[in-house]
Design an enzyme around this catalytic site. Structure first.
Site, PDB file in Angstrom:
ATOM      1  CG  HIS A 195      -1.952  -0.780   1.280  1.00  0.00           C
ATOM      2  ND1 HIS A 195      -2.104  -1.689   2.477  1.00  0.00           N
ATOM      3  CD2 HIS A 195      -3.063  -1.125   0.396  1.00  0.00           C
ATOM      4  CE1 HIS A 195      -3.262  -2.444   2.321  1.00  0.00           C
ATOM      5  NE2 HIS A 195      -3.741  -2.367   0.973  1.00  0.00           N
TER       6      HIS A 195
ATOM      7  CB  CYS B  63      -3.408  -2.240   8.921  1.00  0.00           C
ATOM      8  SG  CYS B  63      -1.817  -1.887   8.125  1.00  0.00           S
TER       9      CYS B  63
HETATM   10  C1  CIR Z   1      -4.159  -7.853   3.102  1.00  0.00           C
HETATM   11  O1  CIR Z   1      -3.247  -8.305   2.454  1.00  0.00           O
HETATM   12  O2  CIR Z   1      -5.119  -7.227   2.559  1.00  0.00           O
HETATM   13  C2  CIR Z   1      -3.788  -8.118   4.606  1.00  0.00           C
HETATM   14  N1  CIR Z   1      -3.125  -9.162   4.882  1.00  0.00           N
HETATM   15  C3  CIR Z   1      -2.855  -6.925   5.232  1.00  0.00           C
HETATM   16  C4  CIR Z   1      -3.466  -5.568   5.105  1.00  0.00           C
HETATM   17  C5  CIR Z   1      -2.787  -4.288   5.718  1.00  0.00           C
HETATM   18  N2  CIR Z   1      -3.410  -3.244   5.610  1.00  0.00           N
HETATM   19  C6  CIR Z   1      -2.964  -2.244   5.565  1.00  0.00           C
HETATM   20  O3  CIR Z   1      -1.794  -2.020   5.458  1.00  0.00           O
HETATM   21  N3  CIR Z   1      -3.828  -1.088   5.762  1.00  0.00           N
END
Ligand code: CIR
Length: 259
Positions: A161, A248
């Site tokens: 991201h 997150c």
């Molecule tokens: C994903 O791949 O969507 C989750 N395993 C990790 C999401 C992390 N979210 C973030 O950095 N905002």
């Protein structure tokens, strides 16, 4: 204004999480839950009122609530997450946010994860990543121009991201990993580069004057300290195995509601 922090309990199916740039490693679920609880305590210590949502057992990544919404002072955008496995996470988030904000839904073919959205004042930077696309950026522009926001697409490569590569750590400073974004986009800011040995170190969560920051990046923490930026250390190492970081695990916003 007391900030509100929405969090969600760690899913018992976390080990089946999405992974894009990391290899799958065993995750100790009890430890992940303890670390998440300590993170919530840290948010409370910094003055946040917590709204703790219940676990979604069949949604492995639901603890990463940041990806499901973008909450601004005027309105909340409910995202359409880039990973299909995560799309059902958003319904209960919209319910939780309804008392506080007018709700706008990002629609197909748009996809955007909140982790790709960096808001600095009236500028909104959106990572063009494997999760977020130009159609979502167009929708965001249409929804937000009336409030005076400028929405900018930013190229991202090598990480999940935009906020894996850049986050705000003070009124004027951004913490960045220059390997994953073009830092020229952010040349009006005071740019602090992470230590090159700590690739995942650009993600910090700013609450007022404090920055919640992982204990795993001491060299970058030293760089922040040299700039007078103090950190609130947390250990989210088990959630990091699911490609999660400190921003997150919460949605932070002011109490002021739409109506
Ligand atoms: C994903 O791949 O969507 C989750 N395993 C990790 C999401 C992390 N979210 C973030 O950095 N905002």
């Amino acid at each position: 204004m007391t900030p509100i922090a929405v969090t969600r309990a760690v899913s018992s199916s976390l080990s089946r999480c999405e992974l894009t740039h990391q290899d799958r490693m065993p995750i100790d679920l009890d430890r992940a839950c303890q670390q998440h609880a300590a993170y919530e305590t840290c948010l409370e210590r910094l003055g946040c009122t917590l709204i703790r949502l219940p676990e979604m057992p069949d949604m492995p990544d639901a603890v990463f609530v940041e990806d499901t919404a973008i909450v601004l002072d005027e309105v909340a955008l409910i995202t359409r997450p880039g990973a299909k496995s995560r799309r059902e996470e958003t319904t209960s988030i919209a319910e939780a946010l309804k008392p506080y904000r007018e709700i706008v839904q990002i629609e197909a073919p748009g996809t955007v994860d909140g982790g790709d959205v960096l808001v600095v004042g009236r500028d909104i930077y959106v990572g063009l990543s494997s999760r977020s696309n130009a159609a979502a950026i167009d929708q965001m522009r249409r929804a937000l121009s009336a409030y005076g926001y400028q929405v900018h697409g930013v190229g991202v490569s090598g990480c999940l991201h935009l906020k894996s590569a850049v986050t705000s750590v003070s009124e004027t400073a951004l913490l960045v990993n220059p390997d994953w974004i073009d830092t020229n986009v952010f040349d009006r800011f005071d740019v602090i580069e992470i230590h090159p040995d700590e690739a995942y170190a650009a993600n910090g969560l700013r609450i007022g004057e404090a920055v919640i920051y992982p204990i795993t990046f001491p060299r970058t923490a030293e760089r922040l300290a040299e700039r007078g930026i103090g950190i609130e250390p947390v250990d989210l190492s088990e959630l990091a195995k699911a490609e999660g970081a400190v921003t997150c695990c919460s949605l932070i916003f002011g109490e002021k509601g739409a109506g």
